[in-house]
Design an enzyme around this catalytic site. Structure first.
Site, PDB file in Angstrom:
ATOM      1  N   LYS A 152     -14.333  26.133 108.477  1.00 38.54           N
ATOM      2  CA  LYS A 152     -15.611  25.408 108.542  1.00 38.54           C
ATOM      3  C   LYS A 152     -15.820  24.863 107.145  1.00 38.54           C
ATOM      4  O   LYS A 152     -16.499  25.488 106.317  1.00 38.54           O
ATOM      5  CB  LYS A 152     -16.721  26.356 108.989  1.00 38.54           C
TER       6      LYS A 152
HETATM    7  C1  LIG Z   1     -17.286  21.505 114.757  1.00 40.69           C
HETATM    8  C2  LIG Z   1     -18.001  22.710 115.304  1.00 40.69           C
HETATM    9  N1  LIG Z   1     -17.525  23.228 116.462  1.00 40.69           N
HETATM   10  C3  LIG Z   1     -18.124  24.334 117.015  1.00 40.69           C
HETATM   11  C4  LIG Z   1     -19.234  24.912 116.428  1.00 40.69           C
HETATM   12  C5  LIG Z   1     -19.810  26.164 117.078  1.00 40.69           C
HETATM   13  O1  LIG Z   1     -19.513  27.264 116.264  1.00 40.69           O
HETATM   14  P1  LIG Z   1     -20.443  28.540 116.272  1.00 40.69           P
HETATM   15  O2  LIG Z   1     -21.726  28.154 115.616  1.00 40.69           O
HETATM   16  O3  LIG Z   1     -19.700  29.607 115.502  1.00 40.69           O
HETATM   17  O4  LIG Z   1     -20.665  28.909 117.695  1.00 40.69           O
HETATM   18  C6  LIG Z   1     -19.762  24.388 115.230  1.00 40.69           C
HETATM   19  C7  LIG Z   1     -20.985  25.020 114.591  1.00 40.69           C
HETATM   20  N2  LIG Z   1     -21.866  24.019 114.051  1.00 40.69           N
HETATM   21  C8  LIG Z   1     -22.805  24.513 113.060  1.00 40.69           C
HETATM   22  C9  LIG Z   1     -23.267  23.405 112.168  1.00 40.69           C
HETATM   23  C10 LIG Z   1     -24.285  22.483 112.768  1.00 40.69           C
HETATM   24  C11 LIG Z   1     -24.852  21.542 111.710  1.00 40.69           C
HETATM   25  O5  LIG Z   1     -25.565  20.631 112.099  1.00 40.69           O
HETATM   26  O6  LIG Z   1     -24.580  21.741 110.521  1.00 40.69           O
HETATM   27  C12 LIG Z   1     -23.929  25.293 113.728  1.00 40.69           C
HETATM   28  O7  LIG Z   1     -24.021  25.278 114.965  1.00 40.69           O
HETATM   29  O8  LIG Z   1     -24.663  25.960 112.961  1.00 40.69           O
HETATM   30  C13 LIG Z   1     -19.120  23.287 114.656  1.00 40.69           C
HETATM   31  O9  LIG Z   1     -19.560  22.748 113.501  1.00 40.69           O
END
Ligand SMILES: Cc1[nH+]cc(COP(=O)(O)O)c(CN[C@@H](CCC(=O)O)C(=O)O)c1O
Length: 304
Positions: free
Chosen positions: A158
């Site tokens: 991330k």
């Molecule tokens: C590309 C991506 N894919 C999947 C997810 C889901 O991951 P998880 O949160 O572990 O279930 C997130 C989280 N996206 C984060 C960032 C959003 C933002 O606007 O910044 C979030 O959901 O916090 C992603 O950034």
């Protein structure tokens, strides 16, 4: 975001929110080499509880390892910093943003004297895609931007710089009147949303793309476990955009997005064009878990 009361944890200290600044020659500001997490704390009967804090911090360290960054704090210190950021800001519920970045000790791709810095901010953040979206579902479009190639961008990290791709896709979607983007991988298979993982439901079975070009989402893992508890099968497979079109249901998962129904993709209604029954069932289970109403998963909660 900069002009508000409160405190931010920065390099081991709680500092006044407005004083949590960095120099314009901060390396990550120029080159995007940094790692971050999105974490939520929810209001429960026992006070605020951070959801799957340890899993998020573990992913933060994994992201740093992938990028070759050595974090100068232990997981325990960063977990404590996140707990303190909710507590010291007096938040009942919160969105937390831990982020580790390269400082202004040097400039240029070859800078070899850079220090890794860390910050944690927490603030109240409601429904990421709106209350109506959570209840009725959102409209998405297939992005003209492909999701990262796995040997160009490290999809399991991330990483700050990864999100230019996300923002380009989301900007394109919103400018065209949609709520979110669905990104395909470089071979044309469905990968994920700009900030979410994606699921579809067909004949009572859940399908979700394998993680080749997608972030290993913690909400995705949570929903898969809850689905199994509900007696639902979950199959990870390559999914094509037209399989999404003809699905009975579809939804996004993410810390910010939580469980958000998708009611339309590329102007095609999904199922009945509203939140589907399995989506609603999993959404309800998810909120029971994160809000401390499901004792089976209390281990996922870190009470502040
Ligand atoms: C590309 C991506 N894919 C999947 C997810 C889901 O991951 P998880 O949160 O572990 O279930 C997130 C989280 N996206 C984060 C960032 C959003 C933002 O606007 O910044 C979030 O959901 O916090 C992603 O950034």
């Amino acid at each position: 975001m900069a002009d508000r009361d409160g405190v931010i944890w920065l390099d081991g200290q709680m500092v006044p929110w407005r004083e949590a600044k960095t120099h314009v020659l901060t390396h990550t500001l120029h080159y995007g080499m940094g790692v971050f997490e999105g974490v939520r704390a929810y209001k429960t009967e026992r006070g605020p509880a951070i959801f799957r804090l340890q899993d998020h911090t573990r992913r933060l360290f994994n992201s740093a390892k992938i990028l070759g960054m050595t974090l100068p704090y232990t997981a325990e210190v960063l977990n404590d910093a996140q707990i303190a950021s909710v507590r010291d800001n007096g938040l009942e519920s919160a969105y937390l943003r831990p982020m580790c970045f390269l400082g202004s000790e040097g400039m240029g791709l070859r800078a070899d004297n850079l220090l890794v810095h860390a910050m944690v901010a927490a603030w109240h953040w409601g429904s990421y895609l709106g209350d109506e979206g959570i209840e009725k579902g959102i409209r998405i479009r297939t992005s003209s931007f492909s999701r990262h190639h796995v040997n160009v961008t490290m999809c399991k990290a991330k990483a700050n710089g990864n999100y230019m791709n996300s923002m380009m896709a989301l900007q394109e979607a919103t400018r065209c009147g949609y709520d979110e983007a669905m990104l395909l991988d470089t071979e044309g298979y469905v990968a994920e949303g700009s900030g979410e993982n994606i699921f579809i439901v067909r004949d009572g079975v859940l399908f979700t793309p394998d993680l080749t070009s997608a972030l290993d989402g913690i909400t995705r893992r949570t929903v898969i476990e809850l689905a199994h508890e509900e007696g639902l099968d979950v199959i990870e497979k390559r999914i094509t955009r037209d399989e999404v079109y003809i699905a009975d249901e579809a939804f996004f998962t993410g810390t910010a997005a939580e469980v958000t129904p998708i009611r339309e993709v590329d102007d095609r209604p999904i199922g009945s064009g509203t939140r589907g029954p399995i989506t609603e069932r999993l959404q309800s289970r998810y909120f029971d878990v994160v809000q401390g109403r499901d004792s089976r998963h209390e281990g996922w909660l870190t009470f502040v």
